[in-house]
Design a protein around this motif. Structure first.
Motif, PDB file in Angstrom:
ATOM      1  N   ALA A  49      68.194  37.434 -14.878  1.00 45.82           N
ATOM      2  CA  ALA A  49      69.335  36.639 -14.398  1.00 45.82           C
ATOM      3  C   ALA A  49      69.057  36.067 -13.012  1.00 45.82           C
ATOM      4  CB  ALA A  49      70.596  37.509 -14.372  1.00 45.82           C
ATOM      5  N   GLU A  50      68.446  36.864 -12.120  1.00 42.05           N
ATOM      6  CA  GLU A  50      68.113  36.364 -10.781  1.00 42.05           C
ATOM      7  C   GLU A  50      67.081  35.250 -10.858  1.00 42.05           C
ATOM      8  OE1 GLU A  50      66.906  39.876  -8.713  1.00 42.05           O
ATOM      9  OE2 GLU A  50      68.974  40.485  -8.252  1.00 42.05           O
ATOM     10  N   ARG A  51      66.059  35.428 -11.733  1.00 47.63           N
ATOM     11  CA  ARG A  51      65.057  34.373 -11.891  1.00 47.63           C
ATOM     12  C   ARG A  51      65.679  33.114 -12.496  1.00 47.63           C
ATOM     13  NH1 ARG A  51      60.823  36.383 -15.403  1.00 47.63           N
ATOM     14  NH2 ARG A  51      62.026  38.261 -15.669  1.00 47.63           N
ATOM     15  N   ALA A  52      66.576  33.297 -13.454  1.00 49.67           N
ATOM     16  CA  ALA A  52      67.245  32.143 -14.059  1.00 49.67           C
ATOM     17  C   ALA A  52      68.109  31.424 -13.028  1.00 49.67           C
ATOM     18  CB  ALA A  52      68.097  32.589 -15.245  1.00 49.67           C
ATOM     19  N   GLU A  53      68.768  32.184 -12.174  1.00 48.75           N
ATOM     20  CA  GLU A  53      69.602  31.577 -11.124  1.00 48.75           C
ATOM     21  C   GLU A  53      68.731  30.794 -10.137  1.00 48.75           C
ATOM     22  OE1 GLU A  53      72.503  33.109  -7.562  1.00 48.75           O
ATOM     23  OE2 GLU A  53      72.470  34.256  -9.416  1.00 48.75           O
ATOM     24  N   ALA A  54      67.593  31.382  -9.754  1.00 50.58           N
ATOM     25  CA  ALA A  54      66.683  30.688  -8.836  1.00 50.58           C
ATOM     26  C   ALA A  54      66.125  29.428  -9.494  1.00 50.58           C
ATOM     27  CB  ALA A  54      65.543  31.617  -8.420  1.00 50.58           C
ATOM     28  N   THR A  55      65.752  29.526 -10.758  1.00 54.51           N
ATOM     29  CA  THR A  55      65.236  28.369 -11.483  1.00 54.51           C
ATOM     30  C   THR A  55      66.315  27.303 -11.615  1.00 54.51           C
ATOM     31  OG1 THR A  55      63.714  29.783 -12.717  1.00 54.51           O
ATOM     32  CG2 THR A  55      64.164  27.610 -13.645  1.00 54.51           C
ATOM     33  N   THR A  56      67.531  27.728 -11.869  1.00 56.65           N
ATOM     34  CA  THR A  56      68.637  26.779 -11.996  1.00 56.65           C
ATOM     35  C   THR A  56      68.870  26.040 -10.692  1.00 56.65           C
ATOM     36  OG1 THR A  56      69.701  28.174 -13.665  1.00 56.65           O
ATOM     37  CG2 THR A  56      71.087  26.563 -12.562  1.00 56.65           C
TER      38      THR A  56
END
Length: 177
Positions: A49-56
């Motif tokens: 989720a943190e990686r997805a948030e950073a990617t987003t």
């Protein structure tokens, strides 16, 4: 009520108690193992989720930049469209008596034709001539002697075309005046 507990009954209870303790240990071990697996999954999901948030957020920044570039390109395209329409209208209009054009010559060879002298001067600035360059009349000297030279032409209705705005003085033939 009084109950008499016999030795076999006591052994049976102790055996059942031992089995229950063993079962409790097995269940507690399984519960601890399941809890550990859930904690590992929770960490993995949190990390994703943190990686997805950073990617987003990164994709959002890229999209914002792309939208800004697109808006600038659309604005430039619109300006060029206006300029093309203006040039088409100018091209389709009939030449007016006295209308001038400027031919930009490079070492005596025609380089570009402009509607105004200022446009020709601005173009020479893109080819290394300073913007504050002082343009002097060329006189009778040949155009090939100059790196950049602007020659004005004027529309002459009698000839259905353009002629030089400044004609050189005719040279006397054979010394006659």
């Amino acid at each position: 009520m009084i109950r008499i507990v016999t030795a076999p009954r006591l052994e049976s209870l102790e055996y059942a108690s031992g089995r229950a303790r063993e079962h409790v240990r097995e269940v507690a071990g399984s519960a601890n193992e399941a809890f550990g697996e859930h904690v590992r999954e929770l960490y993995a999901v949190t990390d994703r989720a943190e990686r997805a948030e950073a990617t987003t957020s990164e994709v959002g920044a890229i999209l914002k930049r792309a939208m800004q570039e697109l808006a600038a390109a659309q604005e430039e395209l619109l300006l060029k469209d206006f300029e093309i329409r203006r040039l088409h209208e100018e091209l389709e209009s009939d030449p007016l008596e006295g209308q001038t054009l400027t031919v930009l010559l490079h070492w005596g060879e025609p380089h570009t034709i402009y509607c105004s002298r200022e446009d020709a001067y601005a173009d020479t600035a893109t080819h290394g001539r300073p913007l504050d360059h002082v343009w002097k009349p060329c006189g009778e000297r040949p155009a090939a002697e100059f790196e950049w030279r602007c020659e004005p032409f004027i529309y002459d209705g009698g000839s259905s075309g353009f002629r030089r705005a400044f004609m050189p003085a005719p040279e006397p033939v054979g010394g006659a005046a």
